[in-house]
Write an enzyme that holds these catalytic residues in place. Structure first.
Site, PDB file in Angstrom:
ATOM      1  CG  ASP A  34      79.945  -8.443  24.762  1.00 31.30           C
ATOM      2  OD1 ASP A  34      81.145  -8.237  24.499  1.00 31.30           O
ATOM      3  OD2 ASP A  34      79.399  -8.060  25.804  1.00 31.30           O
TER       4      ASP A  34
ATOM      5  N   GLY B  78      96.919 -33.110   9.274  1.00 29.45           N
ATOM      6  CA  GLY B  78      97.921 -33.411  10.300  1.00 29.45           C
ATOM      7  C   GLY B  78      98.882 -32.297  10.639  1.00 29.45           C
TER       8      GLY B  78
ATOM      9  CE  LYS C  56      84.131 -30.148  10.211  1.00 29.99           C
ATOM     10  NZ  LYS C  56      85.212 -31.136  10.226  1.00 29.99           N
TER      11      LYS C  56
ATOM     12  CB  THR D 155      84.451 -26.601  23.679  1.00 26.41           C
ATOM     13  OG1 THR D 155      85.475 -27.182  24.492  1.00 26.41           O
ATOM     14  CG2 THR D 155      83.105 -27.172  24.084  1.00 26.41           C
ATOM     15  CG  ASN D 156      85.427 -21.990  21.939  1.00 26.41           C
ATOM     16  OD1 ASN D 156      85.080 -21.517  20.880  1.00 26.41           O
ATOM     17  ND2 ASN D 156      84.595 -22.125  22.962  1.00 26.41           N
ATOM     18  CB  VAL D 157      90.865 -26.309  19.869  1.00 25.05           C
ATOM     19  CG1 VAL D 157      92.104 -27.118  20.240  1.00 25.05           C
ATOM     20  CG2 VAL D 157      89.681 -27.213  19.617  1.00 25.05           C
TER      21      VAL D 157
ATOM     22  CE1 TYR E  59      84.064 -26.450   8.969  1.00 32.49           C
ATOM     23  CE2 TYR E  59      82.839 -25.994  10.992  1.00 32.49           C
ATOM     24  CZ  TYR E  59      83.949 -26.524  10.346  1.00 32.49           C
ATOM     25  OH  TYR E  59      84.936 -27.143  11.074  1.00 32.49           O
TER      26      TYR E  59
ATOM     27  CE  LYS F 282      92.883  -5.539  18.445  1.00 33.97           C
ATOM     28  NZ  LYS F 282      91.434  -5.473  18.663  1.00 33.97           N
TER      29      LYS F 282
ATOM     30  N   GLY G  16      97.892 -29.076  11.093  1.00 32.53           N
ATOM     31  CA  GLY G  16      97.162 -27.997  11.759  1.00 32.53           C
ATOM     32  C   GLY G  16      97.277 -28.046  13.271  1.00 32.53           C
TER      33      GLY G  16
END
Length: 332
Positions: A282, A14, A152, A176-178, A148, A199, A16
């Site tokens: 890439d 909770g 899952k 997807t990418n959070v 991992y 960065k 994170g």
């Protein structure tokens, strides 16, 4: 959600990125609204300090303490590519234990509903795009993070088994990418957006060039954590099927890494030298996921525009730099 007494919703992991986003939405949306807190409802955002979920006894103790009627299970051992490659057995075993303990404690306590958070890495390495909910088990996951990924994947298997044997309402979500506030901004072990934000912030602070690895051409679907939080709350309230749901923006909303970096440069107000190191690899060009199932079930959803979401995230990072998760290198 129907229950004779007020619901108690336990969110594991909770503190994170996603847990804190759910907390934000629950606290800011109007009470009784589609994504808001319901009257009398209690939300618990548990951190790992409250109990080691790898331990069955500590997991049971957490359920005893809060007596949850519903669980959003976000807790996991996570890491970047390097850690996943180096510690495959640790990632497999720790996540197997966490997930098994959370689901078994929910079974023992007859918890009304559990939604577990999966990841797009559960999908096979060799797969026909776009990804959709029917393709999870059609081939082995990518070698780099198979520990991992398999842990899952097994959550989906367990959900089906608990439903078939006991009739439990256990399901899963595949974001997807959070990205968003409270992300992991550690330069050594973060995802692309928080890593580039940190960065660029340091380049501005130190007057050094901002160099992005790769060509900037690969495309990704990014979902803002506050939007994802609303989708988890929707699942909690309105989705009662065992099959997973991909929680994502549409394929038409893919963003290139260059567009991400450009937006970060603008949000950070970086005026220095900004280049791409094309000698660096890439990675995969694109791995689109379909959100058709989600939008069909929900009847549509308005996602936060990417530039606005990124601005909010950068603003949060700059204002909370001293307490953000930046890693030792970032504080130097």
């Amino acid at each position: 959600m129907s229950s004779p007494s007020p619901n108690v919703v336990l969110v594991t992991g909770g503190t994170g990125l996603v847990g804190q986003a759910i907390k934000h939405v629950i606290e800011t949306e109007p009470e009784g609204s589609r994504f808001g807190k319901q009257p009398g409802e209690k939300w618990i955002f548990a951190s790992s300090k409250e109990g080691d979920l790898r331990d069955p006894a500590q997991t049971r103790a957490l359920y005893e303490k809060y007596q949850p009627t519903h669980v959003i299970h976000l807790a996991a051992l996570v890491g970047g590519l390097f850690k996943n490659m180096k510690y495959k057995m640790t990632f497999l075993r720790d996540n197997l234990l966490i997930n098994d303990n959370v689901l078994e404690a929910a079974h023992e306590k007859n918890t009304q509903k559990v939604i577990s958070c999966l990841s797009t890495c559960v999908f096979p390495d060799k797969v026909e795009y776009p990804l959709d909910e029917t393709k999870i088990h059609t081939g082995p996951p990518h070698q780099s993070n198979f520990g991992y990924a398999h842990a899952k994947r097994l959550v989906d298997v367990q959900n089906h088994a608990y439903k078939e044997q006991y009739g439990h309402n256990f399901t899963s979500a595949i974001p997807t990418n959070v990205f968003g506030p409270h992300d992991n901004f550690d330069l050594e072990d973060s995802h692309v957006i928080p890593g580039l934000i940190h960065k660029c912030y340091l380049a501005k602070k130190n007057g050094t060039p901002f160099i992005v690895a790769g060509t900037g051409k690969p495309l990704r679907q990014f979902i803002f954590s506050y939007d994802l939080a609303k989708l988890f709350i929707w699942m909690l309230r309105e989705y009662d099927d065992v099959e997973p749901v991909i929680l994502s923006v549409g394929e038409d909303e893919e963003v290139s890494i260059k567009e991400v970096a450009d937006a970060i440069v603008k949000a950070v107000d970086f005026k220095g030298d900004y280049t791409f190191d094309t000698t660096r690899a890439d990675g995969q060009f694109r791995k689109p996921a379909s959100n058709k199932k989600l939008l069909t079930l929900m009847g549509g959803f308005e996602f936060t525009p990417f530039p606005e979401a990124l601005d909010l995230t950068v603003k949060w990072f700059v204002e909370n730099y001293d307490k953000a998760r930046t890693g030792a290198a970032g504080k130097a």
